[in-house]
Scaffold this motif. Structure first.
Motif, PDB file in Angstrom:
ATOM      1  N   LEU A 120     -90.110  -4.694 -73.690  1.00 15.82           N
ATOM      2  CA  LEU A 120     -90.499  -5.346 -72.429  1.00 15.82           C
ATOM      3  C   LEU A 120     -91.998  -5.665 -72.471  1.00 15.82           C
ATOM      4  CD1 LEU A 120     -88.505  -3.343 -69.719  1.00 15.82           C
ATOM      5  CD2 LEU A 120     -88.118  -5.688 -70.481  1.00 15.82           C
ATOM      6  N   GLU A 121     -92.754  -4.763 -73.040  1.00 17.65           N
ATOM      7  CA  GLU A 121     -94.198  -4.950 -73.179  1.00 17.65           C
ATOM      8  C   GLU A 121     -94.468  -6.133 -74.116  1.00 17.65           C
ATOM      9  OE1 GLU A 121     -96.299  -2.842 -71.607  1.00 17.65           O
ATOM     10  OE2 GLU A 121     -98.011  -4.063 -72.302  1.00 17.65           O
ATOM     11  N   PHE A 122     -93.765  -6.123 -75.262  1.00 19.75           N
ATOM     12  CA  PHE A 122     -93.920  -7.157 -76.291  1.00 19.75           C
ATOM     13  C   PHE A 122     -93.590  -8.541 -75.718  1.00 19.75           C
ATOM     14  CE2 PHE A 122     -91.892  -9.234 -80.148  1.00 19.75           C
ATOM     15  CZ  PHE A 122     -93.067  -9.405 -80.853  1.00 19.75           C
ATOM     16  N   MET A 123     -92.568  -8.598 -74.882  1.00 16.16           N
ATOM     17  CA  MET A 123     -92.120  -9.877 -74.318  1.00 16.16           C
ATOM     18  C   MET A 123     -92.783 -10.158 -72.963  1.00 16.16           C
ATOM     19  SD  MET A 123     -89.998 -11.611 -76.063  1.00 16.16           S
ATOM     20  CE  MET A 123     -89.549 -11.317 -77.739  1.00 16.16           C
ATOM     21  N   GLN A 142     -85.209 -16.759 -71.205  1.00 18.64           N
ATOM     22  CA  GLN A 142     -85.256 -16.961 -72.641  1.00 18.64           C
ATOM     23  C   GLN A 142     -85.942 -15.783 -73.343  1.00 18.64           C
ATOM     24  OE1 GLN A 142     -85.409 -20.943 -72.338  1.00 18.64           O
ATOM     25  NE2 GLN A 142     -85.630 -21.421 -74.506  1.00 18.64           N
ATOM     26  N   ARG A 143     -86.983 -15.259 -72.692  1.00 16.19           N
ATOM     27  CA  ARG A 143     -87.673 -14.108 -73.277  1.00 16.19           C
ATOM     28  C   ARG A 143     -86.760 -12.890 -73.286  1.00 16.19           C
ATOM     29  NH1 ARG A 143     -93.284 -13.420 -70.453  1.00 16.19           N
ATOM     30  NH2 ARG A 143     -92.576 -14.979 -68.967  1.00 16.19           N
ATOM     31  N   LEU A 144     -85.984 -12.725 -72.197  1.00 11.32           N
ATOM     32  CA  LEU A 144     -85.063 -11.581 -72.136  1.00 11.32           C
ATOM     33  C   LEU A 144     -83.963 -11.728 -73.191  1.00 11.32           C
ATOM     34  CD1 LEU A 144     -83.937  -9.014 -70.917  1.00 11.32           C
ATOM     35  CD2 LEU A 144     -82.855 -10.376 -69.120  1.00 11.32           C
ATOM     36  N   SER A 145     -83.495 -12.975 -73.362  1.00 10.92           N
ATOM     37  CA  SER A 145     -82.449 -13.226 -74.343  1.00 10.92           C
ATOM     38  C   SER A 145     -82.945 -12.864 -75.745  1.00 10.92           C
ATOM     39  CB  SER A 145     -82.038 -14.694 -74.276  1.00 10.92           C
ATOM     40  OG  SER A 145     -81.043 -14.962 -75.208  1.00 10.92           O
ATOM     41  N   CYS A 148     -83.097  -9.120 -76.105  1.00  6.48           N
ATOM     42  CA  CYS A 148     -81.783  -8.513 -76.371  1.00  6.48           C
ATOM     43  C   CYS A 148     -81.449  -8.595 -77.862  1.00  6.48           C
ATOM     44  CB  CYS A 148     -80.679  -9.209 -75.567  1.00  6.48           C
ATOM     45  SG  CYS A 148     -80.787  -8.892 -73.807  1.00  6.48           S
ATOM     46  N   ALA A 149     -81.810  -9.736 -78.475  1.00  7.29           N
ATOM     47  CA  ALA A 149     -81.505  -9.918 -79.899  1.00  7.29           C
ATOM     48  C   ALA A 149     -82.385  -9.008 -80.767  1.00  7.29           C
ATOM     49  CB  ALA A 149     -81.700 -11.378 -80.285  1.00  7.29           C
ATOM     50  N   LEU A 150     -83.603  -8.739 -80.292  1.00 11.57           N
ATOM     51  CA  LEU A 150     -84.569  -7.979 -81.090  1.00 11.57           C
ATOM     52  C   LEU A 150     -84.445  -6.476 -80.932  1.00 11.57           C
ATOM     53  CD1 LEU A 150     -87.944  -9.837 -80.418  1.00 11.57           C
ATOM     54  CD2 LEU A 150     -86.662  -9.723 -82.533  1.00 11.57           C
ATOM     55  N   TRP A 175     -93.649 -18.541 -80.921  1.00  6.61           N
ATOM     56  CA  TRP A 175     -93.915 -18.657 -82.359  1.00  6.61           C
ATOM     57  C   TRP A 175     -94.812 -17.538 -82.864  1.00  6.61           C
ATOM     58  CZ3 TRP A 175     -91.528 -20.861 -86.207  1.00  6.61           C
ATOM     59  CH2 TRP A 175     -90.552 -21.831 -85.886  1.00  6.61           C
ATOM     60  N   GLU A 176     -95.730 -17.097 -81.998  1.00  7.53           N
ATOM     61  CA  GLU A 176     -96.556 -15.938 -82.389  1.00  7.53           C
ATOM     62  C   GLU A 176     -95.658 -14.718 -82.598  1.00  7.53           C
ATOM     63  OE1 GLU A 176     -99.510 -15.672 -79.337  1.00  7.53           O
ATOM     64  OE2 GLU A 176    -100.443 -17.548 -79.984  1.00  7.53           O
TER      65      GLU A 176
END
Lengths: 248, 368
Positions: A120-123, A142-145, A148-150, A175-176
């Motif tokens: 959550l911090e990373f995103m 999109q960030r949550l999606s 979930c994948a990560l 991209w970062e």
């Protein structure tokens, strides 16, 4: 180099339409491979075949060394997938969505909590942890999606149009993230129809009408086009060059 | 207001429908089914109630009464020799038992011979399965009518033997039916909507990539909705007892076990039906396929004997028919589930079939 994904002669038709028409593809471990092409080029069909979500009419697919779909069990939990639809439970909170996918992938309970806080911090979603996914903005979904994948730190990430519809600042941010993940040793296979994003991939393959027309390092492809037409071509010009060549 | 723009909107909506063949099919099938079911399922008359008659007197008069009962379409009469235990007959499938005792005729005529001052009269014994009050009422009316046929105001007393010790009211037999209906509605339809939503939102794809197995997915749903079904059944029983003072002759434990079995079958049904719908609106339009037969053909609103014989076989294809039968046997008749083998077999068969179908339909969905 060891391949994370190997596709040989993959074919898939829907009725009379050949969505994927004899594609050979290798994605090496630790690289960001971008499948670039216009909508309808067959990118999503190809990656759904790679993930074992879609059968094929012909060809071979191996993921992380295992044939798909026979060896799917050996890949489960090691493959993170972000579909185009965002695939979130609208009526669960951000945190609950992550918790569910973490549990499905067999993460221990104590570890999940820490990992959720970290991701959550990373995103940059920490402040939205208790908000319902259905109430998030498009970019937040999109960030949550992607989160979930990560979550389960998969070796291979397959992302279908992860940046579509995002504003330029958020795309830059995504991209970062991708490059940070690559540096951590993850392999990323993503699709995009933003041609300028091709330049940010380790390697790029141009897809058109179900075929992989050309692939290589972005700089290498640009150099080939520069040699043929002169100047410093953009990725868009590179794509148009090969698209025309394909037609000829 | 522009008529052209209104028309444009109308045409757009119709064109959208035209592109959705499933939606068109569902839109045509559901109202046709509703009309047919509503129109034919309730004939108003109760027909073919299984009645056992034990004639211990064997006279012209008793033969006349039996002929009259046989002539009444309400009953399917079976004559049995004396010495049978009426309560056992009811448990073996008869819905009512009439016993004409020895000396029935002589006491009947003694009344006329000795004049109105005498208390002599014939006594007809009637045992009734009151778990369905509508059938019980039809039986009472039919028997009274048969006695009227032999002479109005004849000196016959009907002695009723209540099987369960108390009189069963409509609400008492309706509570188990409501429980079955609510479980059908909630478990099958919410599962259907929820699974279709997984398809529409794409979460299914994430699930199939994870180590989750189809069996685990179904079981997860079963446990969640099993819990919901338990809470709802508890609520219905509690309200029934507190507000309507319903009679619960049987074991609440067995009633809840049966409800859970029935809930599992309905989760399977919902999962299976999800294969027929690609969108949430298609799923909602499938609701009547579950709801209408359950309400009209399961014996919930009126007994199966009130459904015309042509449609009655269909009633045996409706899961709630067996759910009702089992729950009424357990709650009203006070039987253990295995003492109602048809209901129990129906519910278990429904469970096994739908869970198997659900697994097949999920496999198909995963490969779409």
């Amino acid at each position: 180099m060891e391949a994370a994904v190997e596709v040989q002669g993959a074919v898939k038709s829907f009725g009379l339409v050949r969505a994927v028409d004899g594609v050979d593809l290798r994605v090496f471990r630790g690289e960001i491979y971008g499948l670039v092409g216009p909508s309808g080029a067959g990118k999503t069909t190809l990656i759904r075949m790679i993930c074992g979500l879609l059968g094929r009419d012909a060809g071979e697919v191996r993921v992380l060394g295992h044939p798909i779909p026979e060896g799917k069990r050996h890949v489960e939990g090691r493959l993170g997938y972000m579909p185009q639809e965002r695939a979130l439970y609208r009526d669960l909170t951000v945190e609950e969505n992550l918790l569910f996918f973490g549990q499905l992938n067999g993460m221990p309970r104590g570890e999940i909590r820490d990992r959720i806080a970290e991701i959550l911090e990373f995103m940059r979603l920490s402040h939205l942890a208790v908000h319902l996914a259905g109430n998030l903005s498009g970019g937040e979904k999109q960030r949550l999606s992607l989160a979930c994948a990560l979550l389960s730190k998969p070796e291979l990430l397959v992302l279908d149009e992860p940046t579509v519809g995002l504003d330029p600042a958020l795309r830059q941010e995504f991209w970062e993230h991708f490059h940070e993940l690559k540096d951590e040793g993850h392999t990323i296979l993503l699709t995009t129809h933003y041609l300028e994003e091709a330049g940010r991939c380790s390697r790029v393959g141009f897809m058109r009408a179900g075929r992989l027309q050309v692939e290589g390092l972005p700089a290498e492809l640009q150099a080939r086009v520069a040699q043929a037409v002169g100047g410093t071509p953009s990725m868009e010009e590179v794509f148009l060059f090969f698209a025309r060549k394909g037609v000829e | 207001m522009s008529a052209a723009r209104v028309w444009a909107v109308t045409m757009r909506v119709l064109r959208q429908m035209r592109h959705d063949v499933r939606l068109i099919a569902i839109m045509l099938v559901v109202p046709s089914l509703a009309m047919i079911l509503f129109g034919f399922s309730f004939s108003g008359d109760i027909r073919g109630v299984r009645l056992a008659v034990i004639d211990e007197d064997r006279t012209d008069l008793t033969a006349e009464i039996i002929d009259s009962l046989k002539g009444d379409p309400t009953f399917r009469v079976t004559e049995l020799p004396p010495g049978q235990d009426p309560e056992k007959l009811l448990l073996s499938g008869y819905q009512a038992v009439v016993r004409l005792p020895d000396k029935f005729t002589s006491l009947y005529y003694a009344h006329f011979a000795m004049g109105v001052a005498t208390e002599a009269h014939g006594t007809l014994h009637l045992w009734l399965d009151e778990s369905d009050p509508q059938i019980a009422a039809a039986v009472r009316a039919g028997v009274a009518e048969a006695l009227m046929d032999i002479g109005e105001g004849g000196p016959v007393e009907i002695e009723e033997h209540p099987l369960y010790g108390v009189e069963v009211r409509f609400i008492d037999s309706f509570a188990p039916a409501i429980m079955g209906y609510v479980v059908t509605f909630i478990c099958s339809l919410l599962t259907l909507l929820s699974v279709v939503r997984e398809k529409v939102d794409g979460t299914f794809e994430r699930l199939w990539i994870s180590p989750l197995r189809r069996g685990e997915f179904i079981l997860g749903y079963v446990i969640a909705f099993g819990m919901v079904a338990l809470v709802q059944s508890g609520l219905i029983l509690g309200l029934g007892k507190l507000v309507f003072d319903i009679v619960i002759n049987g074991s609440v434990f067995w009633a809840l076990v049966c409800i859970i079995l029935f809930a599992v079958g309905n989760v399977g049904l919902g999962t299976f039906l999800s294969a027929l719908a690609q969108t949430e609106s298609q799923a909602i339009l499938l609701f009547p396929l579950v709801v209408l037969p359950s309400v009209l053909l399961s014996g919930m609103m009126w007994p199966l004997q009130a459904i015309p014989p042509v449609l009655r076989p269909l009633a045996y294809l409706v899961p709630l028919t067996y759910g009702n039968r089992l729950l009424r046997a357990v709650m009203v008749k006070g039987l253990a589930p295995w003492q109602e083998p048809v209901g129990l077999a129906g519910v278990l068969g429904f469970l096994v079939l739908t869970v198997a179908l659900a697994s097949v339909s999920l496999r198909a969905t995963a490969r779409e």
